[in-house]
Motif scaffolding. Structure first.
Motif, PDB file in Angstrom:
ATOM      1  N   LEU A   1       0.879  -1.150  -0.002  1.00 17.41           N
ATOM      2  CA  LEU A   1      -0.080  -0.060   0.034  1.00 17.41           C
ATOM      3  C   LEU A   1       1.214   1.313  -0.004  1.00 17.41           C
ATOM      4  N   GLU A   2       2.015   1.238   0.798  1.00 19.47           N
ATOM      5  CA  GLU A   2       2.960   2.479   0.813  1.00 19.47           C
ATOM      6  C   GLU A   2       3.550   2.640  -0.525  1.00 19.47           C
ATOM      7  N   HIS A   3       3.942   1.531  -1.417  1.00 17.80           N
ATOM      8  CA  HIS A   3       4.433   1.777  -2.602  1.00 17.80           C
ATOM      9  C   HIS A   3       3.577   2.145  -3.399  1.00 17.80           C
ATOM     10  N   ARG A   4       2.265   1.681  -3.452  1.00 18.97           N
ATOM     11  CA  ARG A   4       1.362   2.329  -4.433  1.00 18.97           C
ATOM     12  C   ARG A   4       0.653   3.924  -4.236  1.00 18.97           C
ATOM     13  N   TYR A   5       0.749   3.981  -2.876  1.00  9.15           N
ATOM     14  CA  TYR A   5      -0.057   5.437  -2.326  1.00  9.15           C
ATOM     15  C   TYR A   5       0.845   6.330  -1.974  1.00  9.15           C
ATOM     16  N   GLY A   6       2.252   6.099  -1.462  1.00 12.81           N
ATOM     17  CA  GLY A   6       3.052   6.703  -0.899  1.00 12.81           C
ATOM     18  C   GLY A   6       2.585   6.518   1.011  1.00 12.81           C
ATOM     19  N   ARG A   7       2.840   7.603   1.520  1.00 10.50           N
ATOM     20  CA  ARG A   7       2.173   7.598   3.083  1.00 10.50           C
ATOM     21  C   ARG A   7       0.799   7.149   3.147  1.00 10.50           C
ATOM     22  N   VAL A   8       0.385   6.335   4.202  1.00 10.15           N
ATOM     23  CA  VAL A   8      -0.865   5.828   4.333  1.00 10.15           C
ATOM     24  C   VAL A   8      -1.275   6.506   5.702  1.00 10.15           C
TER      25      VAL A   8
END
Length: 346
Positions: A64-71
């Motif tokens: 998720l962090e790779h896809r969206y950056g910071r979550v």
């Protein structure tokens, strides 16, 4: 056939692609248990790539962090809740539930706690664990070292099982190169700055691998980066292949920890290559490193420099043999299987 659920954390896929020691242990344990005839089901993120039967429809936090950056800060808790709901719907399918995550599983298990096992892959001497153990005195907990077990209340203690690795993942490197190695998070718990100073004082180049600690990124900039140079190279995060190159070619692994290390997986990764370990006397270190056989246990930078002067006197083949005797995933799986059988019979 014993039916066991292995419940992994949701931080990284299982097995991890780069770093993620807990996820590595969970996968190696699952494979070794299957090879011993156990019916294993793995609860892990959907970006996991494994031939172990797996349940989990949601990606890891890393994905998720790779896809969206910071979550959002609440995302890890949501991932845990979704995973535990999948487990709740299937609880009757398992004889033993072995959880490797944080806390919420204990409440979910309810009366099934006596047929569960929890492995804590972190220190146990802080307030969160104290509250957890006090609230669930009937939860069996397996320690990963005797040092860690000392901080677990007697009511929760189920036994000590040292970590193990797949025997054939790393091979013996009979000839060492010129450098020493450090692998670990760039943080004040692991002290890469001390490793650089020791190597430099011994006149040896050092190569460092590992992630910059997201919880303390200023440490790397303030304490480590100024020490880097032609004789001290930072390689960034290392996957299995890069780790093998780094450790296999090293004269020694430096492990200058400054915290109560509950195990220290990189120590046995080094031993699997035949690479001896120079480690500080904290936490589990005296249990893992056999002083004068698989490395040296030290208490200061000066002692570490002196140990490096003697490191070539250790037999790398013997270091590898000690790994094969003490720290394979098969041995780990047999130890856990004995605990499962005891819990099932209780």
């Amino acid at each position: 056939m014993l039916r066991v659920a292995q419940v992994a954390p949701n931080i990284f896929p299982v097995p991890p692609q780069h770093h993620g020691g807990t996820e590595r242990i969970v996968h190696d344990l699952s494979v070794a248990l299957r090879d011993l005839g156990v019916d294993v089901t793995l609860f892990a993120s959907c970006d996991s790539v494994t031939d172990i039967p797996r349940i989990g429809d949601h990606p890891s936090l890393a994905a998720l962090e790779h896809r969206y950056g910071r979550v959002a800060p609440g995302v890890p808790a949501v991932l845990d809740a979704l995973q535990l709901e999948a487990l709740r719907l299937r609880l009757d399918e398992f004889d033993i539930v072995h959880a490797h995550g944080e806390f919420a599983h204990a409440a979910l298990l309810g009366a099934r706690r006596r047929h569960s096992l929890t492995t804590v892959h972190w220190r146990v001497d802080e307030l969160d664990r104290a509250l957890f153990f006090a609230g669930f005195p009937d939860l069996p907990v397996a320690a990963i070292s005797a040092a860690q077990e000392a901080g677990i209340p007697p009511a929760n203690r189920a036994g000590v099982v040292h970590h193990g690795l797949a025997k054939d993942r790393y091979a013996l490197s009979r000839e060492a190169g010129a450098h020493v190695a450090f692998i670990g998070r760039m943080t004040d718990q692991k002290r890469p700055d001390v490793a650089i100073r020791v190597a430099r004082a011994a006149g040896l180049p050092i190569r460092l691998g590992g992630t910059i600690d997201v919880g303390n990124p200023a440490y790397f900039e303030r304490m480590v980066r100024p020490l880097l140079g032609s004789d001290a190279a930072y390689l960034g995060p290392v996957d299995d292949r890069a780790k093998s190159d780094l450790l296999g070619g090293a004269r020694a692994l430096l492990f200058p920890i400054d915290w109560p290390e509950p195990f220290g997986l990189v120590m046995i990764e080094a031993m699997a290559h035949g690479t001896p370990v120079i480690a500080w006397r904290n936490g589990s270190v005296p249990e893992i490193v056999e002083d004068g056989v698989t490395g040296f246990v030290v208490a200061s930078e000066a002692e570490a420099v002196e140990a490096l002067a003697r490191i070539d006197g250790l037999d790398r083949s013997r270091v590898r043999r000690r790994f094969e005797t003490r720290f394979t995933s098969e041995r780990m799986a047999r130890d856990y299987l004995a605990l499962y059988q005891r819990l099932r019979a209780a």
